[in-house]
Design a protein around this motif. Structure first.
Motif, PDB file in Angstrom:
ATOM      1  N   SER A  47       0.797  -1.228   0.000  1.00 10.72           N
ATOM      2  CA  SER A  47       0.000   0.000   0.000  1.00 10.72           C
ATOM      3  C   SER A  47       0.823   1.268   0.000  1.00 10.72           C
ATOM      4  O   SER A  47       0.340   2.327  -0.411  1.00 10.72           O
ATOM      5  N   ARG A  48       2.088   1.194   0.469  1.00 12.45           N
ATOM      6  CA  ARG A  48       2.890   2.407   0.603  1.00 12.45           C
ATOM      7  C   ARG A  48       4.121   2.356  -0.290  1.00 12.45           C
ATOM      8  O   ARG A  48       4.652   1.294  -0.603  1.00 12.45           O
ATOM      9  N   THR A  49       4.594   3.529  -0.668  1.00 11.88           N
ATOM     10  CA  THR A  49       5.826   3.642  -1.445  1.00 11.88           C
ATOM     11  C   THR A  49       7.025   3.532  -0.506  1.00 11.88           C
ATOM     12  O   THR A  49       6.896   3.721   0.715  1.00 11.88           O
ATOM     13  N   PRO A  50       8.217   3.262  -1.048  1.00  9.09           N
ATOM     14  CA  PRO A  50       9.409   3.266  -0.192  1.00  9.09           C
ATOM     15  C   PRO A  50       9.602   4.590   0.538  1.00  9.09           C
ATOM     16  O   PRO A  50      10.033   4.610   1.701  1.00  9.09           O
ATOM     17  N   GLU A  51       9.280   5.695  -0.124  1.00  8.63           N
ATOM     18  CA  GLU A  51       9.417   7.013   0.512  1.00  8.63           C
ATOM     19  C   GLU A  51       8.470   7.139   1.700  1.00  8.63           C
ATOM     20  O   GLU A  51       8.841   7.683   2.755  1.00  8.63           O
ATOM     21  N   GLY A  86       3.240  -7.633 -22.229  1.00  4.90           N
ATOM     22  CA  GLY A  86       2.353  -6.493 -22.427  1.00  4.90           C
ATOM     23  C   GLY A  86       2.452  -5.517 -21.280  1.00  4.90           C
ATOM     24  O   GLY A  86       3.003  -5.840 -20.219  1.00  4.90           O
ATOM     25  N   ASN A  87       1.920  -4.315 -21.479  1.00  6.75           N
ATOM     26  CA  ASN A  87       2.059  -3.280 -20.454  1.00  6.75           C
ATOM     27  C   ASN A  87       0.735  -2.696 -19.977  1.00  6.75           C
ATOM     28  O   ASN A  87       0.714  -1.656 -19.334  1.00  6.75           O
ATOM     29  N   ARG A  88      -0.365  -3.393 -20.287  1.00  7.12           N
ATOM     30  CA  ARG A  88      -1.671  -2.900 -19.841  1.00  7.12           C
ATOM     31  C   ARG A  88      -2.104  -3.670 -18.598  1.00  7.12           C
ATOM     32  O   ARG A  88      -2.125  -4.899 -18.600  1.00  7.12           O
ATOM     33  N   VAL A  89      -2.463  -2.916 -17.573  1.00 13.21           N
ATOM     34  CA  VAL A  89      -2.731  -3.520 -16.272  1.00 13.21           C
ATOM     35  C   VAL A  89      -4.074  -3.060 -15.727  1.00 13.21           C
ATOM     36  O   VAL A  89      -4.387  -1.866 -15.741  1.00 13.21           O
ATOM     37  N   HIS A  90      -4.848  -4.034 -15.267  1.00 15.50           N
ATOM     38  CA  HIS A  90      -6.014  -3.723 -14.444  1.00 15.50           C
ATOM     39  C   HIS A  90      -5.571  -3.889 -13.000  1.00 15.50           C
ATOM     40  O   HIS A  90      -5.195  -4.979 -12.575  1.00 15.50           O
ATOM     41  N   MET A  91      -5.595  -2.793 -12.236  1.00 11.80           N
ATOM     42  CA  MET A  91      -5.035  -2.786 -10.885  1.00 11.80           C
ATOM     43  C   MET A  91      -6.126  -2.758  -9.827  1.00 11.80           C
ATOM     44  O   MET A  91      -7.085  -1.995  -9.918  1.00 11.80           O
ATOM     45  N   ILE A  92      -5.952  -3.595  -8.830  1.00 10.42           N
ATOM     46  CA  ILE A  92      -6.745  -3.525  -7.600  1.00 10.42           C
ATOM     47  C   ILE A  92      -5.741  -3.297  -6.476  1.00 10.42           C
ATOM     48  O   ILE A  92      -4.932  -4.178  -6.168  1.00 10.42           O
ATOM     49  N   GLY A  93      -5.743  -2.104  -5.920  1.00  6.63           N
ATOM     50  CA  GLY A  93      -4.737  -1.799  -4.915  1.00  6.63           C
ATOM     51  C   GLY A  93      -4.774  -0.349  -4.503  1.00  6.63           C
ATOM     52  O   GLY A  93      -5.740   0.371  -4.776  1.00  6.63           O
ATOM     53  N   GLU A  94      -3.685   0.087  -3.878  1.00  2.00           N
ATOM     54  CA  GLU A  94      -3.604   1.437  -3.352  1.00  2.00           C
ATOM     55  C   GLU A  94      -2.388   2.160  -3.927  1.00  2.00           C
ATOM     56  O   GLU A  94      -1.767   1.683  -4.885  1.00  2.00           O
ATOM     57  N   ALA A  95      -2.059   3.306  -3.351  1.00  2.00           N
ATOM     58  CA  ALA A  95      -1.071   4.219  -3.952  1.00  2.00           C
ATOM     59  C   ALA A  95       0.287   3.565  -4.175  1.00  2.00           C
ATOM     60  O   ALA A  95       0.922   3.795  -5.204  1.00  2.00           O
ATOM     61  N   GLY A  96       0.747   2.762  -3.226  1.00  2.00           N
ATOM     62  CA  GLY A  96       2.065   2.144  -3.379  1.00  2.00           C
ATOM     63  C   GLY A  96       2.165   1.287  -4.615  1.00  2.00           C
ATOM     64  O   GLY A  96       3.178   1.295  -5.322  1.00  2.00           O
ATOM     65  N   ASP A 114      -3.417  -6.924 -20.003  1.00  2.00           N
ATOM     66  CA  ASP A 114      -2.572  -8.120 -20.063  1.00  2.00           C
ATOM     67  C   ASP A 114      -2.453  -8.762 -18.693  1.00  2.00           C
ATOM     68  O   ASP A 114      -2.210  -9.965 -18.582  1.00  2.00           O
ATOM     69  N   TYR A 115      -2.601  -7.947 -17.654  1.00  2.00           N
ATOM     70  CA  TYR A 115      -2.473  -8.413 -16.277  1.00  2.00           C
ATOM     71  C   TYR A 115      -3.611  -7.870 -15.419  1.00  2.00           C
ATOM     72  O   TYR A 115      -4.075  -6.745 -15.625  1.00  2.00           O
ATOM     73  N   VAL A 116      -4.023  -8.675 -14.458  1.00  2.00           N
ATOM     74  CA  VAL A 116      -4.760  -8.179 -13.297  1.00  2.00           C
ATOM     75  C   VAL A 116      -3.786  -8.244 -12.130  1.00  2.00           C
ATOM     76  O   VAL A 116      -3.297  -9.330 -11.785  1.00  2.00           O
ATOM     77  N   VAL A 117      -3.460  -7.099 -11.564  1.00  4.84           N
ATOM     78  CA  VAL A 117      -2.507  -7.031 -10.457  1.00  4.84           C
ATOM     79  C   VAL A 117      -3.265  -6.598  -9.211  1.00  4.84           C
ATOM     80  O   VAL A 117      -3.954  -5.568  -9.220  1.00  4.84           O
ATOM     81  N   GLN A 118      -3.128  -7.373  -8.154  1.00  3.82           N
ATOM     82  CA  GLN A 118      -3.919  -7.108  -6.958  1.00  3.82           C
ATOM     83  C   GLN A 118      -3.056  -7.093  -5.703  1.00  3.82           C
ATOM     84  O   GLN A 118      -2.207  -7.959  -5.492  1.00  3.82           O
ATOM     85  N   GLY A 119      -3.274  -6.079  -4.899  1.00  8.37           N
ATOM     86  CA  GLY A 119      -2.654  -5.986  -3.580  1.00  8.37           C
ATOM     87  C   GLY A 119      -3.734  -5.718  -2.555  1.00  8.37           C
ATOM     88  O   GLY A 119      -4.910  -6.002  -2.784  1.00  8.37           O
ATOM     89  N   ILE A 120      -3.358  -5.148  -1.431  1.00  6.40           N
ATOM     90  CA  ILE A 120      -4.353  -4.736  -0.450  1.00  6.40           C
ATOM     91  C   ILE A 120      -5.155  -3.578  -1.037  1.00  6.40           C
ATOM     92  O   ILE A 120      -4.611  -2.695  -1.694  1.00  6.40           O
ATOM     93  N   ASP A 121      -6.448  -3.625  -0.832  1.00  6.07           N
ATOM     94  CA  ASP A 121      -7.334  -2.557  -1.322  1.00  6.07           C
ATOM     95  C   ASP A 121      -8.455  -2.406  -0.294  1.00  6.07           C
ATOM     96  O   ASP A 121      -9.392  -3.203  -0.256  1.00  6.07           O
ATOM     97  N   ARG A 122      -8.339  -1.355   0.521  1.00  5.18           N
ATOM     98  CA  ARG A 122      -9.303  -1.180   1.602  1.00  5.18           C
ATOM     99  C   ARG A 122     -10.616  -0.572   1.136  1.00  5.18           C
ATOM    100  O   ARG A 122     -11.502  -0.337   1.947  1.00  5.18           O
ATOM    101  N   SER A 123     -10.740  -0.365  -0.195  1.00  2.63           N
ATOM    102  CA  SER A 123     -12.038   0.014  -0.759  1.00  2.63           C
ATOM    103  C   SER A 123     -12.549  -1.081  -1.704  1.00  2.63           C
ATOM    104  O   SER A 123     -13.346  -0.819  -2.604  1.00  2.63           O
ATOM    105  N   PHE A 124     -12.082  -2.313  -1.482  1.00  5.35           N
ATOM    106  CA  PHE A 124     -12.507  -3.455  -2.295  1.00  5.35           C
ATOM    107  C   PHE A 124     -14.024  -3.608  -2.213  1.00  5.35           C
ATOM    108  O   PHE A 124     -14.636  -3.401  -1.165  1.00  5.35           O
ATOM    109  N   SER A 125     -14.631  -3.967  -3.340  1.00  5.43           N
ATOM    110  CA  SER A 125     -16.091  -4.049  -3.409  1.00  5.43           C
ATOM    111  C   SER A 125     -16.519  -5.210  -4.298  1.00  5.43           C
ATOM    112  O   SER A 125     -15.709  -5.807  -5.013  1.00  5.43           O
TER     113      SER A 125
END
Length: 272
Positions: A47-51, A86-96, A114-125
């Protein structure tokens, strides 16, 4: 102690718990910096960036640079870039996750992914679940940042990325490529960043199933600290469930330093 050793260090439960530093964490990182020992802070948190991670740690009195932080979002982006599918992504996740993907040149939510990429998403529905399932059924590759089913929070445990993935997998019938610990994918990337042979790397963490299992599978030395998921009361049960045996079991990071004889004894205990 081989002074050429490097360290892959977990964050939550090892260096801090939520908004509180774990005793001796700041002194441990300070000692590594002073001795010039290579280390990388490896987190399954997508969810978070390294910064943001480094900023949070500085607020807790633990001085680290963003360059010393490696997240499961960064590892996911690195993995996908290497696949060249490929470089097209459907993302489920947060800012990080979003920032890591965009930095790697991926296009988010444009056209057929080309990808579904999923991480933590606290607005998942339910709507997000439905869209992810349809994308996967249309042939997108499923990438999961990390398999953690539960996460610590100030109010107690909460569902993690792995819990959301369980719903997506159950509905779609598609198993994800898992990136985060204990996956060999993130471990190989992290070891590569240190530039050392796996046998010269210590993996330090509080979670037998992710940190220690990941380290053992990667051929690293491992140290379980009893300051997070693992405690003095449950450590042996946690290790039995994970099916692994660490090289060291330590009360905390100060005990790790003592067992490895890393420090010269000059004030470690007095500088928490």
């Amino acid at each position: 102690m081989n002074m050429k050793n490097g360290f892959l260090i977990d964050l939550d439960g090892t260096l801090y718990r939520g908004r509180k530093p774990i005793p001796h964490a700041a002194a441990f990182i300070r000692m590594l910096n002073e001795k010039g020992l290579p280390y990388l802070l490896v987190t399954n948190n997508s969810s978070r960036t390294p910064e943001q991670v480094a900023g949070h740690m500085r607020e807790l009195g633990i001085e680290v640079l963003a360059a010393a932080v490696y997240t499961s979002s960064q590892a996911a982006a690195q993995y996908m870039a290497e696949q060249r599918q490929g470089n097209r992504v459907h993302m489920i996740g947060e800012a990080g996750l979003q920032i890591a993907l965009e930095a790697a040149g991926f296009l988010l939510n444009e056209g057929t992914p080309d990808y579904v990429v999923q991480g933590i998403d606290r607005s998942f529905s339910y709507a997000k679940l439905t869209e992810a399932v349809r994308r996967l059924q249309n042939g997108a590759t499923y990438v999961l940042t990390n398999p953690d089913r539960m996460l610590p929070s100030d109010g107690g445990l909460m569902p993690g990325a792995g819990s959301l993935a369980a719903a997506i997998t159950a509905a779609s019938g598609v198993e994800p490529v898992v990136i985060g610990k204990p996956s060999p994918i993130i471990m190989a990337y992290a070891i590569g960043r240190l530039g050392l042979p796996a046998a010269d790397v210590w993996v330090i963490g509080d979670n037998a199933a992710t940190d220690i299992r990941g380290g053992v599978m990667a051929g690293c030395r491992t140290a379980l600290v009893l300051t997070g998921v693992a405690t003095p009361a449950n450590a042996h049960e946690q290790l039995a469930l994970a099916g692994v045996t660490p090289d060291l079991i330590c009360e905390d990071l100060q005990d790790f330093v003592k067992q490895l004889k890393l420090n010269d004894g000059a004030g470690f205990a007095s500088r928490p």
